[in-house]
Scaffold this motif. Structure first.
Motif, PDB file in Angstrom:
ATOM      1  N   ASN A  94     -71.246   6.605 -14.107  1.00  0.00           N
ATOM      2  CA  ASN A  94     -69.875   6.500 -14.945  1.00  0.00           C
ATOM      3  C   ASN A  94     -69.570   7.768 -15.451  1.00  0.00           C
ATOM      4  OD1 ASN A  94     -69.798   3.858 -14.404  1.00  0.00           O
ATOM      5  ND2 ASN A  94     -70.685   3.111 -16.280  1.00  0.00           N
ATOM      6  N   ALA A  95     -70.409   8.499 -15.838  1.00  0.00           N
ATOM      7  CA  ALA A  95     -70.077   9.757 -16.797  1.00  0.00           C
ATOM      8  C   ALA A  95     -69.625  10.910 -15.641  1.00  0.00           C
ATOM      9  CB  ALA A  95     -71.399  10.467 -17.295  1.00  0.00           C
ATOM     10  N   LEU A  96     -69.900  11.034 -14.287  1.00  0.00           N
ATOM     11  CA  LEU A  96     -69.466  11.836 -13.216  1.00  0.00           C
ATOM     12  C   LEU A  96     -68.144  11.243 -13.028  1.00  0.00           C
ATOM     13  CD1 LEU A  96     -72.941  12.293 -11.164  1.00  0.00           C
ATOM     14  CD2 LEU A  96     -71.611  13.830 -12.757  1.00  0.00           C
ATOM     15  N   ASN A 108     -56.977  20.045 -12.825  1.00  0.00           N
ATOM     16  CA  ASN A 108     -57.795  20.948 -12.171  1.00  0.00           C
ATOM     17  C   ASN A 108     -58.363  20.500 -10.724  1.00  0.00           C
ATOM     18  OD1 ASN A 108     -58.471  21.194 -15.340  1.00  0.00           O
ATOM     19  ND2 ASN A 108     -59.369  22.974 -14.290  1.00  0.00           N
ATOM     20  N   SER A 109     -58.459  21.598  -9.942  1.00  0.00           N
ATOM     21  CA  SER A 109     -58.794  21.156  -8.447  1.00  0.00           C
ATOM     22  C   SER A 109     -60.386  20.779  -8.547  1.00  0.00           C
ATOM     23  CB  SER A 109     -58.504  22.432  -7.800  1.00  0.00           C
ATOM     24  OG  SER A 109     -59.035  23.645  -7.989  1.00  0.00           O
ATOM     25  N   GLN A 110     -61.151  21.225  -9.494  1.00  0.00           N
ATOM     26  CA  GLN A 110     -62.477  20.977  -9.410  1.00  0.00           C
ATOM     27  C   GLN A 110     -62.841  20.548 -10.516  1.00  0.00           C
ATOM     28  OE1 GLN A 110     -64.703  24.231  -6.688  1.00  0.00           O
ATOM     29  NE2 GLN A 110     -63.518  25.282  -8.249  1.00  0.00           N
ATOM     30  N   VAL A 111     -64.218  19.791 -10.747  1.00  0.00           N
ATOM     31  CA  VAL A 111     -64.846  19.316 -11.784  1.00  0.00           C
ATOM     32  C   VAL A 111     -65.642  20.509 -12.189  1.00  0.00           C
ATOM     33  CG1 VAL A 111     -66.415  17.733 -12.753  1.00  0.00           C
ATOM     34  CG2 VAL A 111     -65.015  17.016 -10.866  1.00  0.00           C
ATOM     35  N   GLU A 112     -65.128  20.808 -13.662  1.00  0.00           N
ATOM     36  CA  GLU A 112     -65.707  21.943 -14.408  1.00  0.00           C
ATOM     37  C   GLU A 112     -66.641  21.496 -15.121  1.00  0.00           C
ATOM     38  OE1 GLU A 112     -65.212  25.070 -13.392  1.00  0.00           O
ATOM     39  OE2 GLU A 112     -63.680  24.919 -12.408  1.00  0.00           O
ATOM     40  N   PRO A 113     -67.845  22.239 -16.011  1.00  0.00           N
ATOM     41  CA  PRO A 113     -68.641  21.814 -16.858  1.00  0.00           C
ATOM     42  C   PRO A 113     -68.176  21.113 -18.236  1.00  0.00           C
ATOM     43  CG  PRO A 113     -69.257  24.142 -15.975  1.00  0.00           C
ATOM     44  CD  PRO A 113     -67.960  23.818 -15.630  1.00  0.00           C
ATOM     45  N   LEU A 116     -67.652  17.559 -17.141  1.00  0.00           N
ATOM     46  CA  LEU A 116     -68.873  16.976 -17.411  1.00  0.00           C
ATOM     47  C   LEU A 116     -69.272  16.662 -18.797  1.00  0.00           C
ATOM     48  CD1 LEU A 116     -71.025  19.011 -14.853  1.00  0.00           C
ATOM     49  CD2 LEU A 116     -70.086  16.717 -14.304  1.00  0.00           C
ATOM     50  N   LEU A 117     -68.964  17.654 -19.773  1.00  0.00           N
ATOM     51  CA  LEU A 117     -69.456  17.263 -21.085  1.00  0.00           C
ATOM     52  C   LEU A 117     -68.590  15.966 -21.658  1.00  0.00           C
ATOM     53  CD1 LEU A 117     -70.779  18.007 -23.816  1.00  0.00           C
ATOM     54  CD2 LEU A 117     -68.721  19.781 -24.309  1.00  0.00           C
ATOM     55  N   ALA A 118     -67.040  15.957 -21.171  1.00  0.00           N
ATOM     56  CA  ALA A 118     -66.552  14.782 -21.498  1.00  0.00           C
ATOM     57  C   ALA A 118     -67.030  13.595 -21.128  1.00  0.00           C
ATOM     58  CB  ALA A 118     -65.049  15.120 -21.350  1.00  0.00           C
ATOM     59  N   GLY A 187     -79.281  19.922 -17.844  1.00  0.00           N
ATOM     60  CA  GLY A 187     -78.645  20.634 -17.412  1.00  0.00           C
ATOM     61  C   GLY A 187     -77.532  21.762 -17.653  1.00  0.00           C
ATOM     62  N   LEU A 188     -76.633  20.742 -18.609  1.00  0.00           N
ATOM     63  CA  LEU A 188     -75.587  21.475 -19.210  1.00  0.00           C
ATOM     64  C   LEU A 188     -76.085  22.625 -20.233  1.00  0.00           C
ATOM     65  CD1 LEU A 188     -72.667  18.995 -19.972  1.00  0.00           C
ATOM     66  CD2 LEU A 188     -72.336  20.926 -18.665  1.00  0.00           C
TER      67      LEU A 188
END
Length: 221
Positions: A94-96, A108-113, A116-118, A187-188
């Motif tokens: 769900n987070a991803l 955004n064209s990519q998932v940025e860190p 992920l935090l959000a 990891g973050l």
């Protein structure tokens, strides 16, 4: 856990005492690591890999059916969209999904860190959200009934892939089968320490006490 620590040490022409000095531990600890008598902590394992400038899996040998696969192959099996997310917990999935949707929403064209935090904050019942809020984060993430449904197959940026690789390495070292939100958060925080990205400023704006968070993560992961 079997390892190549002795081999790598000898390649550098170091004694056990030399390596112990580099790692800030006793010679007896190094001897214990090399013999497999006891395993290093997660932080120490990463410190050892960093010292020899190799991937962690090039030091510690994971004995499992898929141990011959490369890290890249295992990561692809863990989070490649075409393979699904079978190795993640439901809350981590769900987070991803939220992170991917957030990347699309912000064009955004990519998932940025930061996406992920959000995602790790979006569900207040997750371990990651509880840890973040316990360590200063007061940001509220708005969600609805469709927030955790995947909408776009947005790819992960290199930095986000690095976070996922670290999460994978942690569960491998622990001998666990699933990646949870706490592993993604771990990891973050490692990314922040190794690469001073915009995420560092974001954590400051969220008023997250990174030092305290790392201490709690070390007890949780």
């Amino acid at each position: 856990m079997k390892n190549r620590l002795k081999e790598l040490r000898q390649l550098h022409q170091w004694s056990q005492s030399d390596l112990a000095r580099e790692l800030g531990v006793s010679r007896q600890a190094v001897n214990g690591f090399e013999s497999g008598k006891f395993d290093p902590s997660l932080d120490m394992a990463f410190k050892i890999a960093s010292l020899f400038n190799v991937a962690i899996e090039d030091v510690f040998i994971y004995e499992a059916k898929n141990s011959m696969q490369t890290l890249a192959e295992r990561v692809k099996n863990f989070f490649g969209f075409e393979f699904g997310f079978e190795r993640f917990t439901e809350k981590a999935i769900n987070a991803l999904n939220f992170a991917r949707n957030e990347a699309t929403r912000s064009q955004n064209s990519q998932v940025e860190p930061e996406h992920l935090l959000a995602g790790l904050l979006a569900d207040p019942t997750t371990t990651s959200a509880r840890l973040l809020r316990a360590n200063g984060c007061l940001v509220s993430i708005e969600t609805d009934e469709h927030s955790f449904e995947i909408r776009e197959n947005t790819k992960f940026s290199p930095q986000s892939k690095f976070v996922l690789e670290l999460a994978l390495q942690v569960v491998r070292l622990q001998g666990k089968k699933s990646i949870g939100t706490e592993h993604l958060l771990w990891g973050l925080t490692r990314l922040v320490e190794t690469d001073k990205t915009a995420l560092s400023d974001l954590l400051k704006r969220y008023e997250i006490d990174l030092e305290a968070l790392n201490k709690q993560l070390a007890q949780t992961v």
